[in-house]
Motif scaffolding. Sequence first.
Motif, PDB file in Angstrom:
ATOM      1  N   ALA A  79       0.738  -1.093  -0.059  1.00 10.93           N
ATOM      2  CA  ALA A  79       0.064  -0.031  -0.199  1.00 10.93           C
ATOM      3  C   ALA A  79       0.770   1.421  -0.060  1.00 10.93           C
ATOM      4  CB  ALA A  79      -1.068   0.077   1.303  1.00 10.93           C
ATOM      5  N   GLY A  80       2.065   1.103   0.151  1.00 10.88           N
ATOM      6  CA  GLY A  80       3.148   2.221   0.015  1.00 10.88           C
ATOM      7  C   GLY A  80       3.724   2.625   1.103  1.00 10.88           C
ATOM      8  N   GLY A  81       3.632   1.877   2.057  1.00  7.90           N
ATOM      9  CA  GLY A  81       3.941   2.038   3.762  1.00  7.90           C
ATOM     10  C   GLY A  81       5.512   2.163   3.510  1.00  7.90           C
ATOM     11  N   ASP A  82       6.433   2.643   4.436  1.00 15.14           N
ATOM     12  CA  ASP A  82       7.528   2.780   4.512  1.00 15.14           C
ATOM     13  C   ASP A  82       8.050   1.888   5.617  1.00 15.14           C
ATOM     14  OD1 ASP A  82      10.290   3.631   4.944  1.00 15.14           O
ATOM     15  OD2 ASP A  82       9.888   5.839   5.255  1.00 15.14           O
ATOM     16  N   ALA A  83       9.079   1.003   5.161  1.00 14.05           N
ATOM     17  CA  ALA A  83       9.250  -0.318   6.272  1.00 14.05           C
ATOM     18  C   ALA A  83      10.006   0.680   7.380  1.00 14.05           C
ATOM     19  CB  ALA A  83      10.579  -0.952   5.598  1.00 14.05           C
ATOM     20  N   LYS A  84      10.738   1.697   7.115  1.00 11.78           N
ATOM     21  CA  LYS A  84      11.574   2.321   8.437  1.00 11.78           C
ATOM     22  C   LYS A  84      10.339   2.708   9.400  1.00 11.78           C
ATOM     23  CE  LYS A  84      14.722   4.334   5.421  1.00 11.78           C
ATOM     24  NZ  LYS A  84      13.851   3.752   4.160  1.00 11.78           N
ATOM     25  N   LYS A  85       9.057   2.984   8.849  1.00 17.44           N
ATOM     26  CA  LYS A  85       8.054   3.500   9.977  1.00 17.44           C
ATOM     27  C   LYS A  85       7.266   2.402  10.347  1.00 17.44           C
ATOM     28  CE  LYS A  85       7.737   7.994   7.701  1.00 17.44           C
ATOM     29  NZ  LYS A  85       6.539   8.937   7.060  1.00 17.44           N
ATOM     30  N   ILE A  86       7.853   1.236  10.360  1.00 16.88           N
ATOM     31  CA  ILE A  86       6.953   0.062  10.720  1.00 16.88           C
ATOM     32  C   ILE A  86       7.465  -0.403  12.185  1.00 16.88           C
ATOM     33  CG2 ILE A  86       6.220  -2.354  10.184  1.00 16.88           C
ATOM     34  CD1 ILE A  86       5.956  -1.584   7.306  1.00 16.88           C
ATOM     35  N   VAL A  87       6.733  -0.771  12.949  1.00 18.39           N
ATOM     36  CA  VAL A  87       6.851  -1.450  14.347  1.00 18.39           C
ATOM     37  C   VAL A  87       6.050  -2.740  14.200  1.00 18.39           C
ATOM     38  CG1 VAL A  87       7.271   0.568  15.709  1.00 18.39           C
ATOM     39  CG2 VAL A  87       4.905  -0.396  15.690  1.00 18.39           C
ATOM     40  N   PHE A  88       6.961  -3.857  14.555  1.00 19.62           N
ATOM     41  CA  PHE A  88       6.496  -5.236  14.308  1.00 19.62           C
ATOM     42  C   PHE A  88       6.118  -5.636  16.000  1.00 19.62           C
ATOM     43  CE2 PHE A  88       7.424  -9.561  12.124  1.00 19.62           C
ATOM     44  CZ  PHE A  88       6.331  -9.772  12.238  1.00 19.62           C
ATOM     45  N   SER A  89       4.676  -5.625  16.158  1.00 20.14           N
ATOM     46  CA  SER A  89       4.351  -6.255  17.436  1.00 20.14           C
ATOM     47  C   SER A  89       3.742  -7.581  17.388  1.00 20.14           C
ATOM     48  CB  SER A  89       3.245  -5.392  18.104  1.00 20.14           C
ATOM     49  OG  SER A  89       3.533  -3.978  17.903  1.00 20.14           O
ATOM     50  N   GLY A  90       3.388  -8.034  18.600  1.00 20.28           N
ATOM     51  CA  GLY A  90       2.851  -9.534  18.528  1.00 20.28           C
ATOM     52  C   GLY A  90       3.548 -10.376  19.592  1.00 20.28           C
ATOM     53  N   VAL A  91       2.887 -11.285  20.115  1.00 21.06           N
ATOM     54  CA  VAL A  91       3.379 -12.220  21.187  1.00 21.06           C
ATOM     55  C   VAL A  91       4.115 -13.473  20.348  1.00 21.06           C
ATOM     56  CG1 VAL A  91       1.336 -13.451  21.553  1.00 21.06           C
ATOM     57  CG2 VAL A  91       2.827 -13.017  23.323  1.00 21.06           C
ATOM     58  N   GLY A  92       3.888 -13.655  19.317  1.00 20.10           N
ATOM     59  CA  GLY A  92       4.681 -14.758  18.859  1.00 20.10           C
ATOM     60  C   GLY A  92       4.866 -14.317  17.397  1.00 20.10           C
ATOM     61  N   LYS A  93       6.426 -14.280  17.118  1.00 15.76           N
ATOM     62  CA  LYS A  93       6.668 -14.138  15.619  1.00 15.76           C
ATOM     63  C   LYS A  93       7.472 -15.335  15.084  1.00 15.76           C
ATOM     64  CE  LYS A  93       7.207  -8.965  16.984  1.00 15.76           C
ATOM     65  NZ  LYS A  93       7.233  -9.262  18.200  1.00 15.76           N
TER      66      LYS A  93
END
Length: 427
Positions: free
Chosen positions: A101-115
Motif C-alpha cells: 500500500a506504499g508504507g515505508d518499512a522504516k516507519k513500521i513497528v512489528f508487534s505481537g506475542v509470537g513471531k
Amino acid sequence: MSTPAALPGSPFLSWRGAQLEIEGHALDALAHEHGTPLFVYSRAAMRHALASYTRALAGRRHLVCYAMKANSSLAVLQTFAEAGCGFDIVSVGELERALAAGGDAKKIVFSGVGKRPDEMRRALEVGVKCFNVESLGELQSLSEEARAMNVKAPVSLRINPDIDPKTHPYISTGLQGNKFGIAHKEAVTAYRVAAGLPGLDVVGIDCHIGSQITEIGPYADALDRLLDLVEAIEAENIGIRHIDIGGGLGITYTDETPPEAETLVGQVLARIDARGHGKRELLFEPGRSLVGNAGVLLTEVLVTKHGTPKNFCIVDAAMNDLLRPALYQATMGIVPCIRRTGTGALYDVVGPVCESGDWLGRDRKLAVQPGDRLAVLSAGAYAMAMASNYNSRPRAAEVMVDGKQVHLIRERETVRELFARERLINS
Ligand code: LLP
C-alpha cells in the motif's frame, strides 16, 4: 433540501431529511449500486481522526503507527501511508500489505506475542523501524536470526505495566495474567539481556494496555510505570530512544464518551515533559480511533419474523461479516438508510448464519420492511478485518468515499474463489 444532522461519533455521517449520507453520498444509493453486505468508508473521516493525534504532536519527534489489524484493506493503508503514518503490524501478512500500500518499512513497528523466524527474517530484510519484543525467548531467537543475516535487529521491549484499562476482558492486555508483554518487575533484567545479545540494538520501550479505553487514567498510570523503567534502564547505561504508548483509545459506539485523541495525547505529553523526558521520540499505535467511526456496514432486510417473545429482523449481513456483537456482546448502532414514518417494533437484528450467536443488534426499535437497507454504524474497525467465510459466505465488498469520488476498493468475493484452492481426491 433539509440541513444534514450529524450522528453521534460520526462527523461525516449525517441525515439529510430521511436519507442517511456519508460525506454527502446517500448510503441507500451506494447499497443499491454495489449490493449488500457492503462496507462504506469516509476517507475524510479517517484523515479527520488522524489530525486529532497530529495536532497534539505538532513540533515533537513522533510517529503515529496505524495499528492495521483494525482495518487492513489496501486503500485504507494507502490513506494513512500518504498522510505520513507508519504501521503497527503483527504478522508478515500485515507487513506485505503495508508495503504493497506504499508504507515505508522504516516507519513500521512489528508487534505481537509470537513471531515466526521467517517473519523475523522478512522484517529484518526490509528494515523495519523496530521489533516490539514480548519475551526473553523472542529476544534470543531474534538475535540469532539477525546475526545469521549480519544485521542488528532494533528492539523495544513491550512492558506489561499491570494496569486495569477497564474494558472488556477479551481486549484488555496490560494486566498481570494476560499473555502479553514482559512483567514490569522483570523489565530491567530483560533489558540487560537484550543489551548483551550480539544481534540486537535496543532502541525503545513500549506498552499497550488494551482497547476501547474511554478514560485517560489508565494511560497516565501506565506511562508513569514506563517512565520509572526508562529511568531505571538508563541508569544501567542502556539508552532508550523512543517511547511507544501503544493504541487503545476508544470511540463512541452508542453513548461512550472517550476523550478526543488530542486531549489524551496532550495529557500524555504534559506528563512526559513534567518528568523531563520531552526530547524523546514518541510513538502511538492507534487502530480503532482512526477508522472505527469512518465506516458503516450496509445490509438489506431479507424478512421480518414477528412472534413471542421476540421479533426478528433477518438481514443479509451476519457474524461472518461483523463478529464484534457475537464475540464481545458489542453494541453497535443500527439505523435505516432511509427512515420510514411510523413507530416500528422492537427487533433482534440477526444474520442468516446457522448459530444463535449470529446477531448484530438486540432489542432495536426499527420501522422496517423486507428490502429496506440498514446501516450498522462504527463498523470501520475490527469488522472487515475480522470477517470470515463461515457458511461459505463470500466476504463483503468495500467502498471508499473521498469527497465527490466513490471508489470500489474491494470487489465482493465470489463463491468460486472460496473453494478455488481446494482439491477433490482422485478415487
Ligand atoms: N497496538 C497493539 C500492540 C495492539 O495489540 C492493538 C490492538 C493496538 C495497538 C490497537 O488498538 P486500538 O487502538 O485499535 O484499540 N477486535 C477487538 C479489538 C482487539 C484489539 C487488539 N489489539 C474489537 O473488535 O474490539
